[in-house]
Design an enzyme around this catalytic site. Structure first.
Site, mmCIF file in Angstrom:
data_model
loop_
_atom_site.group_PDB
_atom_site.id
_atom_site.type_symbol
_atom_site.label_atom_id
_atom_site.label_comp_id
_atom_site.label_asym_id
_atom_site.label_seq_id
_atom_site.Cartn_x
_atom_site.Cartn_y
_atom_site.Cartn_z
ATOM 1 N N ASP A 269 -15.604 -34.575 -14.934
ATOM 2 C CA ASP A 269 -16.846 -35.394 -15.317
ATOM 3 C C ASP A 269 -17.467 -36.063 -14.125
ATOM 4 O OD1 ASP A 269 -15.441 -34.943 -17.863
ATOM 5 O OD2 ASP A 269 -15.603 -36.900 -18.406
ATOM 6 N N GLY B 35 -16.286 -44.103 -24.891
ATOM 7 C CA GLY B 35 -15.356 -43.556 -25.570
ATOM 8 C C GLY B 35 -15.609 -42.295 -26.338
ATOM 9 N N ALA B 36 -16.857 -41.758 -26.376
ATOM 10 C CA ALA B 36 -17.271 -40.989 -27.312
ATOM 11 C C ALA B 36 -16.811 -39.282 -26.829
ATOM 12 C CB ALA B 36 -18.727 -40.985 -27.745
ATOM 13 N N PRO C 99 -22.768 -43.730 -25.217
ATOM 14 C CA PRO C 99 -21.828 -44.433 -26.077
ATOM 15 C C PRO C 99 -20.536 -44.641 -25.278
ATOM 16 C CG PRO C 99 -22.935 -42.544 -27.098
ATOM 17 C CD PRO C 99 -23.156 -42.687 -25.703
ATOM 18 N N LEU D 241 -18.321 -38.446 -23.851
ATOM 19 C CA LEU D 241 -19.807 -38.151 -23.073
ATOM 20 C C LEU D 241 -19.544 -38.567 -21.556
ATOM 21 C CD1 LEU D 241 -22.085 -39.114 -25.721
ATOM 22 C CD2 LEU D 241 -21.429 -36.766 -25.285
ATOM 23 N N GLY D 242 -18.619 -38.891 -21.172
ATOM 24 C CA GLY D 242 -18.167 -39.103 -19.564
ATOM 25 C C GLY D 242 -18.882 -40.435 -19.334
ATOM 26 N N SER D 243 -18.594 -41.487 -20.315
ATOM 27 C CA SER D 243 -19.180 -42.941 -19.681
ATOM 28 C C SER D 243 -18.436 -43.314 -18.511
ATOM 29 C CB SER D 243 -19.116 -43.910 -21.060
ATOM 30 O OG SER D 243 -17.832 -44.004 -21.444
HETATM 31 C C1 MEV Z 1 -12.507 -34.610 -21.610
HETATM 32 O O1 MEV Z 1 -13.676 -34.832 -21.581
HETATM 33 C C2 MEV Z 1 -12.072 -33.107 -21.403
HETATM 34 C C3 MEV Z 1 -10.687 -32.825 -21.191
HETATM 35 O O2 MEV Z 1 -10.779 -31.341 -20.864
HETATM 36 C C4 MEV Z 1 -9.978 -33.583 -20.255
HETATM 37 C C5 MEV Z 1 -10.370 -33.402 -18.873
HETATM 38 O O3 MEV Z 1 -10.771 -32.190 -18.378
HETATM 39 O O4 MEV Z 1 -10.177 -34.343 -17.948
HETATM 40 C C6 MEV Z 1 -9.910 -32.925 -22.419
#
Ligand code: MEV
Length: 296
Positions: free
Chosen positions: A131, A82-83, A80, A85-87
């Site tokens: 990510d 913008g959820a 998904p 989950l690292g899309s």
């Molecule tokens: C976002 O998935 C995780 C955060 O820690 C930001 C980041 O690490 O880039 C909020």
């Protein structure tokens, strides 16, 4: 023509604090983005429901290494958008993997992860390398060390998607603003999250999943304290726990997006039903052992 895929990720512990150099534990999960890439002799074409900014930036960054006249890229994704989950990391990593193969870039995975981080940073303004690294190498990763510490865990991982979107950039900025107003308090919260991540890592290695779950619950409370919770996220966390999850917390930036839970296999159905009954999507995943990979 080549096809490459890369996985999504969740945080068991440590988001937000990781932006300030604290420890986190992130896990690649088996939702994947597939990028099919053809070389073209003129301009580029993109067929995707995903954000093309990441793909275009990946092509631009790679073009500084190898001459790319044009590409045609088709993206299919289970992740998904913008959820939390690292899309965007997955599409960036898979695009760079495909470019590297098609144009003989001779980049190893470390170089691909580094380039992917550069792409995310230039598109988003803020990003941690988590990510893109996790999506490239797969498995369970300790951050900021960026080492793969484990291949799998016994409990099932159930994601609850609130179907709402949180902006990582805005949430990271809001936490930064809170920290500049209340540094003594917020730094203590970050230190507590750091301890949760390092002790949580030991419990994971020992297979003590009851304590891993307990630490996830404490981490959730601290994320709430940082102001990145929402009613929908708290509701899904609550119902997952009361239906047997060992632990449940926000994953990613918060605001909207997803929770992550770990569950004994015999409670998975009850946890999924509870998430769905409270307006969320339930997604059961396992650890993705493979990070970036070529698809046949
Ligand atoms: C976002 O998935 C995780 C955060 O820690 C930001 C980041 O690490 O880039 C909020």
């Amino acid at each position: 023509m080549v096809v490459y895929s890369a996985p999504a990720k969740i945080y068991l512990f440590g988001e937000h604090a990781v932006v300030y150099g604290k420890h986190a534990v992130a896990v690649a999960v088996d939702l994947r983005t597939r990028v099919e890439l053809f070389e073209r002799s003129d301009s580029s074409m993109y067929h995707t429901a995903a954000d093309t900014r990441y793909i275009k930036e990946a092509v631009k960054v790679f073009s500084a290494i190898k001459d790319v006249k044009g590409v045609e890229i088709d993206v299919k994704s289970d992740i998904p958008i913008g959820a939390g989950l690292g899309s965007s990391a997955a599409v960036t990593v898979a695009t760079l993997g495909a470019l590297n193969d098609e144009f003989d870039g001779d980049l190893n995975k470390t170089k691909i992860a580094n380039l992917a981080f550069k792409v995310e940073k230039s598109v988003q303004g803020v990003a941690s390398p988590t990510d893109t690294f996790v999506s490239t190498v797969g498995g369970i990763v300790l951050v900021p060390d960026l080492i793969r510490i484990l291949d799998t865990i016994e409990p099932a991982i159930v994601i609850g998607d609130t179907r709402t979107v949180g902006s990582t950039k805005e949430l990271v900025e809001a936490v930064g603003e809170l920290r500049s107003r209340e540094p003594e308090v917020v730094d203590l919260i970050f230190d507590a999250i750091d301890t949760i991540s390092t002790l949580g890592y030991s419990h994971l290695k020992l297979g003590d999943y009851a304590r891993v779950g307990e630490f996830m619950n404490i981490n959730h409370g601290l994320l709430d304290a940082l102001g990145v919770g929402s009613l929908k996220l708290s509701t899904l966390v609550d119902v997952a726990r009361s239906n047997g999850a060992l632990g449940a917390k926000i994953t990613g930036a918060g605001g909207g997006g997803c929770i992550v839970t770990i569950c004994e296999r015999d409670t998975v159905e009850a946890v999924c039903d509870a998430i769905k009954a409270h307006g969320g999507d339930a997604i059961v995943v396992d650890v993705a052992n493979a990070g970036l990979r070529r698809e046949e």
